[in-house]
Design an enzyme around this catalytic site. Structure first.
Site, PDB file in Angstrom:
ATOM      1  N   GLU A   1       1.685  11.312  17.934  1.00 56.35           N
ATOM      2  CA  GLU A   1       1.186  12.506  17.542  1.00 56.35           C
ATOM      3  C   GLU A   1      -0.136  12.543  16.498  1.00 56.35           C
ATOM      4  O   GLU A   1      -1.359  12.717  17.252  1.00 56.35           O
ATOM      5  CB  GLU A   1       1.629  13.622  16.770  1.00 56.35           C
TER       6      GLU A   1
ATOM      7  N   PHE B   1       0.850  -1.059  -0.609  1.00 58.95           N
ATOM      8  CA  PHE B   1       0.201   0.269   0.205  1.00 58.95           C
ATOM      9  C   PHE B   1       1.127   1.163   0.292  1.00 58.95           C
ATOM     10  O   PHE B   1       1.851   1.068   0.755  1.00 58.95           O
ATOM     11  CB  PHE B   1      -0.149   0.199   0.950  1.00 58.95           C
TER      12      PHE B   1
ATOM     13  N   THR C   1       1.964   8.192  13.669  1.00 56.53           N
ATOM     14  CA  THR C   1       2.394   8.403  14.167  1.00 56.53           C
ATOM     15  C   THR C   1       1.413   8.442  15.662  1.00 56.53           C
ATOM     16  O   THR C   1       0.032   8.867  15.217  1.00 56.53           O
ATOM     17  CB  THR C   1       3.305   9.854  14.486  1.00 56.53           C
TER      18      THR C   1
ATOM     19  N   THR D   1       5.958  -0.957   2.523  1.00 56.17           N
ATOM     20  CA  THR D   1       5.580  -2.281   3.535  1.00 56.17           C
ATOM     21  C   THR D   1       5.777  -3.423   2.275  1.00 56.17           C
ATOM     22  O   THR D   1       4.806  -3.102   1.557  1.00 56.17           O
ATOM     23  CB  THR D   1       5.299  -2.219   3.989  1.00 56.17           C
TER      24      THR D   1
ATOM     25  N   SER E   1       2.706  12.258   7.569  1.00 56.62           N
ATOM     26  CA  SER E   1       1.334  12.566   8.380  1.00 56.62           C
ATOM     27  C   SER E   1       0.320  13.236   7.759  1.00 56.62           C
ATOM     28  O   SER E   1      -0.339  13.416   7.739  1.00 56.62           O
ATOM     29  CB  SER E   1       1.772  13.817   9.736  1.00 56.62           C
TER      30      SER E   1
ATOM     31  N   GLU F   1       1.401   4.018  10.046  1.00 56.54           N
ATOM     32  CA  GLU F   1       0.148   3.850  10.048  1.00 56.54           C
ATOM     33  C   GLU F   1      -0.051   4.981  11.296  1.00 56.54           C
ATOM     34  O   GLU F   1      -1.453   4.953  11.124  1.00 56.54           O
ATOM     35  CB  GLU F   1      -0.283   2.995   9.998  1.00 56.54           C
TER      36      GLU F   1
ATOM     37  N   GLY G   1      -5.945  -0.842   9.721  1.00 55.05           N
ATOM     38  CA  GLY G   1      -4.341  -1.050   9.608  1.00 55.05           C
ATOM     39  C   GLY G   1      -4.378  -1.423  10.772  1.00 55.05           C
ATOM     40  O   GLY G   1      -3.670  -1.679  11.387  1.00 55.05           O
TER      41      GLY G   1
ATOM     42  N   ILE H   1      15.579  -5.367  32.342  1.00 55.39           N
ATOM     43  CA  ILE H   1      16.249  -6.109  33.310  1.00 55.39           C
ATOM     44  C   ILE H   1      16.975  -7.550  32.711  1.00 55.39           C
ATOM     45  O   ILE H   1      17.868  -8.223  33.220  1.00 55.39           O
ATOM     46  CB  ILE H   1      15.086  -7.307  33.341  1.00 55.39           C
TER      47      ILE H   1
HETATM   48  C1  LIG Z   1       9.388   1.102   8.305  1.00 52.84           C
HETATM   49  C2  LIG Z   1       8.435   1.819   7.611  1.00 52.84           C
HETATM   50  C3  LIG Z   1       7.570   1.360   6.528  1.00 52.84           C
HETATM   51  C4  LIG Z   1       5.899   1.513   6.082  1.00 52.84           C
HETATM   52  N1  LIG Z   1       5.295   1.763   5.539  1.00 52.84           N
HETATM   53  C5  LIG Z   1       4.419   2.402   5.145  1.00 52.84           C
HETATM   54  C6  LIG Z   1       3.232   1.503   4.038  1.00 52.84           C
HETATM   55  O1  LIG Z   1       3.979   0.730   3.868  1.00 52.84           O
HETATM   56  N2  LIG Z   1       3.012   2.775   3.310  1.00 52.84           N
HETATM   57  C7  LIG Z   1       2.900   4.193   3.218  1.00 52.84           C
HETATM   58  O2  LIG Z   1       2.352   4.706   2.991  1.00 52.84           O
HETATM   59  N3  LIG Z   1       3.741   4.304   4.200  1.00 52.84           N
HETATM   60  C8  LIG Z   1       4.178   3.471   5.238  1.00 52.84           C
HETATM   61  N4  LIG Z   1       5.238   4.662   5.896  1.00 52.84           N
HETATM   62  C9  LIG Z   1       4.745   6.119   5.578  1.00 52.84           C
HETATM   63  C10 LIG Z   1       4.783   5.991   7.855  1.00 52.84           C
HETATM   64  O3  LIG Z   1       3.495   6.107   7.955  1.00 52.84           O
HETATM   65  C11 LIG Z   1       4.793   7.404   7.498  1.00 52.84           C
HETATM   66  O4  LIG Z   1       6.660   7.671   8.310  1.00 52.84           O
HETATM   67  C12 LIG Z   1       3.998   8.484   9.050  1.00 52.84           C
HETATM   68  O5  LIG Z   1       3.114   8.737   8.942  1.00 52.84           O
HETATM   69  C13 LIG Z   1       5.274   9.777   9.278  1.00 52.84           C
HETATM   70  O6  LIG Z   1       5.066  10.090   8.454  1.00 52.84           O
HETATM   71  P1  LIG Z   1       6.372  10.708   8.246  1.00 52.84           P
HETATM   72  O7  LIG Z   1       7.315  10.208   8.439  1.00 52.84           O
HETATM   73  O8  LIG Z   1       7.045  11.441   7.145  1.00 52.84           O
HETATM   74  O9  LIG Z   1       6.638  11.855   9.134  1.00 52.84           O
HETATM   75  P2  LIG Z   1       5.967  13.798   9.449  1.00 52.84           P
HETATM   76  O10 LIG Z   1       4.814  13.598   9.169  1.00 52.84           O
HETATM   77  O11 LIG Z   1       7.501  14.319   8.745  1.00 52.84           O
HETATM   78  O12 LIG Z   1       6.373  13.508  11.510  1.00 52.84           O
HETATM   79  C14 LIG Z   1       7.674  14.309  11.753  1.00 52.84           C
HETATM   80  C15 LIG Z   1       7.118  14.705  13.040  1.00 52.84           C
HETATM   81  O13 LIG Z   1       5.750  15.660  12.847  1.00 52.84           O
HETATM   82  C16 LIG Z   1       5.020  15.287  13.834  1.00 52.84           C
HETATM   83  N5  LIG Z   1       4.125  15.920  13.356  1.00 52.84           N
HETATM   84  C17 LIG Z   1       3.208  15.865  11.697  1.00 52.84           C
HETATM   85  N6  LIG Z   1       2.544  16.553  11.516  1.00 52.84           N
HETATM   86  C18 LIG Z   1       1.759  16.704  13.049  1.00 52.84           C
HETATM   87  C19 LIG Z   1       1.032  17.119  13.194  1.00 52.84           C
HETATM   88  N7  LIG Z   1      -0.193  18.063  12.789  1.00 52.84           N
HETATM   89  N8  LIG Z   1       0.662  17.493  14.805  1.00 52.84           N
HETATM   90  C20 LIG Z   1       1.348  17.090  15.818  1.00 52.84           C
HETATM   91  N9  LIG Z   1       2.466  16.494  15.850  1.00 52.84           N
HETATM   92  C21 LIG Z   1       3.077  16.120  13.821  1.00 52.84           C
HETATM   93  C22 LIG Z   1       4.473  13.598  13.810  1.00 52.84           C
HETATM   94  O14 LIG Z   1       4.200  12.786  14.797  1.00 52.84           O
HETATM   95  C23 LIG Z   1       6.482  12.840  13.998  1.00 52.84           C
HETATM   96  O15 LIG Z   1       7.276  13.516  15.114  1.00 52.84           O
HETATM   97  C24 LIG Z   1       6.430   2.931   6.723  1.00 52.84           C
HETATM   98  C25 LIG Z   1       7.099   4.486   7.227  1.00 52.84           C
HETATM   99  C26 LIG Z   1       8.687   3.347   7.849  1.00 52.84           C
HETATM  100  C27 LIG Z   1       9.566   3.871   8.452  1.00 52.84           C
END
Ligand SMILES: Cc1cc2nc3c(=O)[nH]c(=O)nc-3n(C[C@H](O)[C@H](O)[C@H](O)COP(=O)(O)OP(=O)(O)OC[C@H]3O[C@@H](n4cnc5c(N)ncnc54)[C@H](O)[C@@H]3O)c2cc1C
Length: 379
Positions: free
Chosen positions: A367, A123, A365, A158, A132, A363, A242, A337
């Protein structure tokens, strides 16, 4: 808490537990160290019906419920969190939207091979600038004659390296942001479809996380999933389900931490007694168990709500948030531990510690889960 389960759910749990302990456990660490996808295990999981637990037998699924699916992902993740997310991403993020939003033709074409594990799904919502803020997708899809032409790139998919069927979200009306995105089913061998960088990660190293590059990728018109410009809804509904899978993965990691810590605490002697005799250790174990049970009950409740067709969006965010924080906390305590040995590769707890972290990120964060929960409280 088995007394809360039906006889069918108990039998499924027992079967998966045996399979995971005998087949997945012995190879999990080696696969993880070598970034090796557990191909044979996924094949066998497919033969056992574990790649399509919560889908009707008419399409080749096992005809069970979402509670059973959660139990299975937990049992698998107890031994290997990478395998847990391979199953969960495939099932929750690919089979579910096709089953829920697909036309009868799409279901008949894709579900039997996906639900039997013959083909793996991935996906792809995330992009470099759309994490996010997943509605900020820059990948576009334009209808040219009878084909959708996709251009752009996706990140962090993934199963991206192994998958043959992808659910992809692209913008069909860039002026509309979340109201202008659409979901598509894209097959791996579509011209213009390329797998880019495979991420090197902190944990869950047996599962691939891939970049997807789309260059004039021509997708048949009939592969639009759901309705035009309603892809954001497809993505959000999909992620609700999910999150229960990720909560189950987190619960599996937490349980691994607890079980390994109990064993170690009884075997490790300091000051002429097992460290389990120290109250400091006992309290850590008690807190780990209490938090695990609370998180388990929340995921059980949300899974039942999904099975009953109720709106479980907030409950799913609550379950995922709680389970992921419990997994992280249990992993931290498990390493504590185990003392210095817990920090080495000689014990599995260092893997659990690395694996637990991702459950607080993907899926949505922690936050974002809090944002979903707070929005529902304040509306
Ligand atoms: C191993 C792995 C597997 C993954 N698998 C998939 C997949 O199969 N399909 C897919 O589509 N995606 C996938 N992802 C993506 C994953 O869902 C995103 O990394 C995640 O949603 C966060 O987006 P970002 O990394 O851009 O962080 P950002 O959105 O840039 O966030 C950075 C920080 O800012 C905070 N933040 C952002 N917006 C806000 C807000 N409005 N309020 C407060 N805090 C906020 C976040 O919580 C975080 O702490 C995967 C990621 C990883 C690392």
């Amino acid at each position: 808490m088995d007394y809360l389960l039906t006889e069918e759910q108990k039998m499924l749990k027992e079967m998966v537990s045996k399979f995971a302990q005998e087949k997945i456990g012995p190879v999990a660490s080696d696969n993880e160290k070598n970034h090796r996808y557990p191909e044979d295990i996924i094949k066998e999981a497919g033969e056992l019906g574990l790649m399509g637990i919560a889908y009707p037998t008419d399409y080749g699924g096992a005809g069970m419920d979402y509670v059973s699916y959660f139990l299975a992902v937990e049992e698998i993740s107890r031994w290997c969190a990478s395998t847990g997310v391979i199953v969960s991403a495939h099932s929750s993020l690919v089979c579910d939207p096709i089953y829920r939003f697909g036309t009868e033709e799409q279901k008949k074409k894709y579900l039997p091979d996906l639900l039997s594990g013959k083909r793996i799904g991935s996906f792809s919502l995330t992009e470099a600038g759309a994490g996010s803020d997943s509605g900020a997708t820059k990948t576009t899809a334009k209808l040219v004659a009878d084909k959708w032409v996709l251009n752009g790139s996706k990140l962090f998919a993934t199963n991206g390296k192994e998958a043959e069927v992808f659910i992809l979200i692209a913008s069909t009306d860039p002026s509309q942001k979340t109201r202008g995105v659409t979901a598509f089913i894209v097959e791996r061998d579509t011209p213009g479809y390329k797998i880019g960088k495979i991420e090197k990660k902190l944990g869950i190293k047996s599962s691939s996380t891939a970049e997807i590059i789309l260059e004039d990728c021509e997708v048949p018109k009939e592969n639009l999933l759901g309705e035009l410009n309603k892809g954001f809804k497809v993505a959000m509904v999909t992620l609700d389900g999910g999150r229960l899978g990720i909560a189950a993965q987190a619960l599996g990691i937490a349980r691994a931490c607890i079980e390994d810590s109990i064993k170690y605490a009884k075997e490790r002697f300091q000051f002429d007694q097992p460290i389990a005799s120290f109250q400091a250790i006992q309290w850590m174990l008690a807190d780990m168990w209490m938090e695990y049970e609370a998180a388990w009950l929340l995921n059980w409740r949300a899974s039942i709500m999904k099975d009953k067709g109720l709106n479980y969006s907030t409950e799913s965010a609550v379950a995922k948030l709680k389970a992921s924080e419990v997994a992280m906390d249990c992993a931290r305590k498990a390493v504590q531990i185990h003392g210095g040995y817990g920090y080495t590769e000689d014990f599995n707890v260092e893997r659990y510690y690395r694996d637990a972290k991702i459950t607080e990120i993907y899926e949505g964060t922690s936050e974002i889960q809090r944002l979903v929960i707070a929005r529902s409280l304040l509306k």
